[in-house]
Design a protein around this motif. Structure first.
Motif, mmCIF file in Angstrom:
data_model
loop_
_atom_site.group_PDB
_atom_site.id
_atom_site.type_symbol
_atom_site.label_atom_id
_atom_site.label_comp_id
_atom_site.label_asym_id
_atom_site.label_seq_id
_atom_site.Cartn_x
_atom_site.Cartn_y
_atom_site.Cartn_z
ATOM 1 N N MET A 1 -75.645 13.231 -9.574
ATOM 2 C CA MET A 1 -75.038 12.021 -9.042
ATOM 3 C C MET A 1 -75.782 11.654 -7.765
ATOM 4 N N GLU A 2 -75.805 10.375 -7.432
ATOM 5 C CA GLU A 2 -76.476 9.977 -6.197
ATOM 6 C C GLU A 2 -75.577 10.154 -4.980
ATOM 7 N N ASP A 3 -74.297 9.915 -5.148
ATOM 8 C CA ASP A 3 -73.387 9.928 -4.008
ATOM 9 C C ASP A 3 -72.099 10.644 -4.401
ATOM 10 N N ALA A 4 -71.269 10.921 -3.414
ATOM 11 C CA ALA A 4 -69.999 11.598 -3.648
ATOM 12 C C ALA A 4 -69.036 10.700 -4.417
ATOM 13 N N ILE A 5 -68.187 11.336 -5.214
ATOM 14 C CA ILE A 5 -67.115 10.592 -5.877
ATOM 15 C C ILE A 5 -65.895 10.560 -4.952
ATOM 16 N N ALA A 6 -64.968 9.652 -5.217
ATOM 17 C CA ALA A 6 -63.765 9.520 -4.394
ATOM 18 C C ALA A 6 -63.000 10.844 -4.384
ATOM 19 N N GLY A 7 -62.583 11.260 -3.195
ATOM 20 C CA GLY A 7 -61.852 12.507 -3.041
ATOM 21 C C GLY A 7 -62.715 13.656 -2.585
ATOM 22 N N ASP A 8 -64.036 13.544 -2.734
ATOM 23 C CA ASP A 8 -64.966 14.562 -2.239
ATOM 24 C C ASP A 8 -65.469 14.167 -0.859
ATOM 25 N N SER A 9 -65.833 15.156 -0.063
ATOM 26 C CA SER A 9 -66.367 14.879 1.271
ATOM 27 C C SER A 9 -67.660 14.082 1.175
ATOM 28 N N ALA A 10 -67.883 13.215 2.167
ATOM 29 C CA ALA A 10 -69.112 12.420 2.210
ATOM 30 C C ALA A 10 -70.321 13.336 2.164
ATOM 31 N N GLY A 11 -71.310 12.967 1.334
ATOM 32 C CA GLY A 11 -72.534 13.753 1.222
ATOM 33 C C GLY A 11 -72.444 14.918 0.256
ATOM 34 N N THR A 12 -71.271 15.143 -0.348
ATOM 35 C CA THR A 12 -71.123 16.206 -1.344
ATOM 36 C C THR A 12 -71.350 15.604 -2.728
ATOM 37 N N VAL A 13 -72.462 15.965 -3.324
ATOM 38 C CA VAL A 13 -72.919 15.341 -4.567
ATOM 39 C C VAL A 13 -72.758 16.330 -5.720
ATOM 40 N N ARG A 14 -72.222 15.873 -6.815
ATOM 41 C CA ARG A 14 -72.032 16.737 -7.984
ATOM 42 C C ARG A 14 -73.242 16.677 -8.921
ATOM 43 N N PHE A 15 -73.674 17.864 -9.352
ATOM 44 C CA PHE A 15 -74.723 18.013 -10.350
ATOM 45 C C PHE A 15 -74.049 18.477 -11.641
ATOM 46 N N GLN A 16 -74.150 17.682 -12.698
ATOM 47 C CA GLN A 16 -73.516 17.984 -13.976
ATOM 48 C C GLN A 16 -74.540 18.545 -14.953
ATOM 49 N N THR A 17 -74.134 19.553 -15.747
ATOM 50 C CA THR A 17 -75.035 20.078 -16.771
ATOM 51 C C THR A 17 -74.418 19.931 -18.157
ATOM 52 N N TRP A 18 -75.299 19.993 -19.151
ATOM 53 C CA TRP A 18 -74.940 19.994 -20.569
ATOM 54 C C TRP A 18 -75.710 21.119 -21.255
#
Length: 355
Positions: free
Chosen positions: A189-206
């Motif tokens: 992800m480029e940016d944080a989703i709502a509810g996560d701290s600013a600058g905390t970016v999620r990396f998703q795997t498959w």
């Protein structure tokens, strides 16, 4: 993608990539060359103790190919034949000659309804098909080389753009890479989703399943150095670590672009954690700064708007093109947003990472 602006006063592809030869001298804008010798690039062309820059090329800036604007580049990949696949965020995928960067083909991409994509992330699978993200939903689709949709992968509901999920429009899947062995796909992800701290970016795997489909797997958290920095690109190294770009823009000052070595191998799986707010027990992806691109020598580059270093622009794409004498050859590209004050620029780096 369109950068956030802050007001302030101041792998699978790598196997094919190792067959590439170094590109010849690159033109800088309308001048003849912007290169130094290979020897000098490892000394005076140092950006840091880990990164040096050989040269840059503005050869494709504000050009067209077969009626299609060449620019808006958001991602790069090495194709099975050694050419460079260059994705632009306005729904076109170019094949570029690896030595000259000249386009050889342009393919238009569309979703299932024929609508254009906000195409941002690119990986080429072992069979040569293209895995491509769109920030619109977001989504990941598999395309044939001619642009036919072959598959679409599931996306966690929390990563969907609001109101369907918690993601911010235009701040979703930017980076895409296949981890070593090709069994795991990772999107940043480029940016944080709502509810996560600013600058905390999620990396998703498959994880790859039968028939080359992919199912949802672990998710990890990565922290950028400042809230105004996002993650436009990730690339996997052969040992499972990642090269990660962080990028931002400050009005009147210019771009910030930094290259990191990141290790997700011991990070916490955050797929079951609703809000990431710095709580204890969550191991973030470890990272080490390799270079701030502003610290690279300018090599005679010019900028059309204020920049900390005239070499800088809106760098968004990255691919590892080979390895030589213990250093990875890394190609970066900037997204000019089809804007008169921005430049489509390719950067040839050499990157050394500690074991």
């Amino acid at each position: 993608m369109r950068l956030r602006t802050v007001l302030a006063t101041a792998t699978a592809g790598l196997a094919a990539a190792t067959c590439l030869t170094a590109a010849g001298p690159a033109s800088a804008g309308n001048s003849s060359t912007s290169t130094s010798s290979t020897t000098n690039s490892r000394t005076s062309n140092a950006c840091s103790s880990s990164v040096s820059i050989d040269r840059f090329s503005d050869a494709l800036d504000k050009t067209t190919y077969d009626g299609t604007f060449v620019g808006n580049f958001s991602a790069l990949a090495v194709d099975k034949d050694g050419s460079i696949a260059a994705l632009e965020d306005r729904s076109s995928l170019f094949d570029l000659n690896a030595k000259t960067l000249q386009p050889k083909r342009a393919v238009h991409l569309a979703d299932e309804n024929g609508a254009d994509l906000d195409s941002e992330g690119l990986a080429i699978d072992r069979d040569g098909t293209r895995l491509i993200t769109s920030e619109t939903e977001p989504s990941i689709r598999r395309y044939s080389a001619d642009g036919t949709i072959l598959d679409r992968f599931p996306v966690p509901s929390s990563l969907l753009v609001a109101p369907a999920g918690r993601a911010v429009s235009n701040q979703t899947f930017e980076g895409l890479t296949l981890l070593p062995g090709g069994h795991t796909l990772l999107a940043s992800m480029e940016d944080a989703i709502a509810g996560d701290s600013a600058g905390t970016v999620r990396f998703q795997t498959w994880t790859r399943t039968k028939g080359d489909h992919f199912r949802l797997a672990a998710q990890y958290a990565y922290k950028t150095d400042a809230a105004f920095l996002g993650v436009p690109e990730v690339q996997a190294l052969p040992d499972g670590r990642l090269l990660v770009l962080e990028r931002g823009f400050t009005s009147g000052v210019g771009n910030t672009v930094r290259l990191y070595l990141a290790d997700p191998r011991h990070a916490t799986d955050t797929s079951g954690i609703e809000n990431l707010t710095g709580q204890s027990g969550v191991r973030l992806i470890k990272k080490t700064l390799l270079a701030d691109i502003a610290d690279c020598p300018s090599l005679g580059a010019t900028a059309k708007q204020p920049q900390p270093n005239p070499l800088l622009d809106n760098i968004e794409g990255m691919v590892i093109t080979g390895r030589e004498k213990g250093r990875y050859k890394v190609l970066l590209v900037s997204d000019d947003n089809q804007n008169a004050v921005q430049t489509t620029r390719f950067y040839y780096l050499r990157v050394r990472v500690a074991p």
